[in-house]
Motif scaffolding. Structure first.
Motif: not given
Length: 363
Positions: A106-115
């Motif tokens: 599982f890889c979590l995403i939060h918002s700004k780190e994928i933007n």
């Protein structure tokens, strides 16, 4: 056994740090857990008192990520595990695909780190890393949609909100200190957040100034530190808010929860600042567990953490009048009491013992 690989972990402070700690501890109720985490100042005391098996990786940042990946690769080569959890795509990036085979990850995403704009080198690296993930865990509907727009595979993305183990017991000494800080003020408003542009503290301070004619006994307590601290301290002086505003750079957990319990409103009307955006907002849920309603911003995933009109309100954080009018509405006819009770009930859905079942059901 479960494996957690994270760049963000206590005793370092922050939302992702708390999320990864909560996830790791709840996993430990179902099997043993080994955590690979970055070295951090004074982490030895934390690690010795933890139920988790924590291996710290130190060194310069550019070297550390490879040292950690090598340690994880070696461990996975020699051990069978039930599941692997990554806090960030960069924690996954250098893990060898052959070592992930037969291990649900599982890889979590939060918002700004994928933007990162489509076509950019960071976006390409990110998508390459996510191809190795079995499940991509978004913290909100907004973050899921952001991930899709950045090229992540829709079928892999699942929305699982962050969990919380709040409320925790209020201790008498901290309760008395919280009452001393707030005094006989009304309304008692609080924010617990890093002092950065996205959290929008500057507009909160200006809103407090505008509310004084209506609420001459208003008090605002802000817990947190960050790069905006000096600017906010200067603004506090310029606005003449020495009596109404208290900045607490450091507040231990006991005092923090006592101040939440003593407050009437949790206020954090976050905005989008450059690539930074609020992916969820676990602080709203933590405040709700103490029967405190919230006001958040319309930007990002805050609507997953606040039921607008039921557990609090959403406003336009870029618009001072919107913040001001929303605060007035919050307290009109004692509406804050009703919102607080509904926020407490809503917060029960985010207990870690409930949230963890959503992860385990995917394994």
């Amino acid at each position: 056994m479960f494996i957690v690989i994270t760049r963000n972990f206590p005793p370092d402070i922050g939302g992702i740090q708390s999320l990864m700690e909560g996830l790791s501890k709840e996993l430990a109720n179902h099997s043993s857990v080994k955590v690979f985490a970055d070295n951090y100042l004074n982490c030895r005391d934390y690690d010795q008192n933890s139920v988790l098996d924590i291996e710290r990786i130190g060194g310069f940042k550019i070297i550390r990520k490879f040292r950690k990946a090598n340690a994880v690769n070696e461990y996975l080569k020699n051990n069978k595990v039930k599941g692997i959890f990554f806090d960030h795509w960069k924690s996954l990036e250098h893990i060898k695909p052959e070592h992930l085979n037969n291990h649900p990850n599982f890889c979590l995403i939060h918002s700004k780190e994928i933007n990162h704009p489509v076509g950019s080198s960071l976006n390409a690296r990110m998508n390459k890393a996510f191809k190795k993930a079995n499940y991509i865990i978004a913290n909100s509907k907004y973050t899921k949609e952001l991930g899709e727009s950045m090229g992540l595979e829709t079928k892999k993305i699942h929305i699982i909100h962050p969990g919380t183990n709040y409320p925790v017991k209020i201790e008498k000494e901290s309760e008395l200190k919280a009452r001393e800080i707030f005094g006989s003020a009304f309304p008692k408003i609080i924010t617990v957040a890093r002092l950065d542009k996205r959290k929008n503290h500057q507009n909160i301070l200006m809103s407090i100034k505008n509310l004084i004619p209506t609420y001459p006994d208003i008090k605002y307590v802000c817990i947190g530190d960050g790069e905006e601290r000096k600017n906010l301290e200067d603004l506090k002086k310029q606005l003449g808010l020495e009596q109404q505003v208290v900045f607490l750079q450091r507040a231990n957990e006991k005092l923090k929860v006592s101040l939440l319990n003593e407050s009437n409103l949790f206020l954090m009307p976050s905005v989008i600042y450059k690539k930074s955006v609020e992916g969820f907002g676990i602080s709203f849920i933590e405040a709700g567990s103490y029967a405190k309603g919230s006001i958040g911003g319309k930007a990002g995933g805050q609507s997953d953490a606040i039921e607008d009109g039921k557990t609090g309100y959403l406003c336009d954080g870029d618009d001072l009048n919107s913040i001001y009018e929303t605060i007035l509405k919050f307290f009109k006819n004692d509406q804050y009491k009703i919102l607080g009770l509904q926020a407490k009930e809503f917060s029960k859905k985010f207990k870690w013992e409930i949230i963890i079942k959503k992860y385990l059901s995917l394994i």
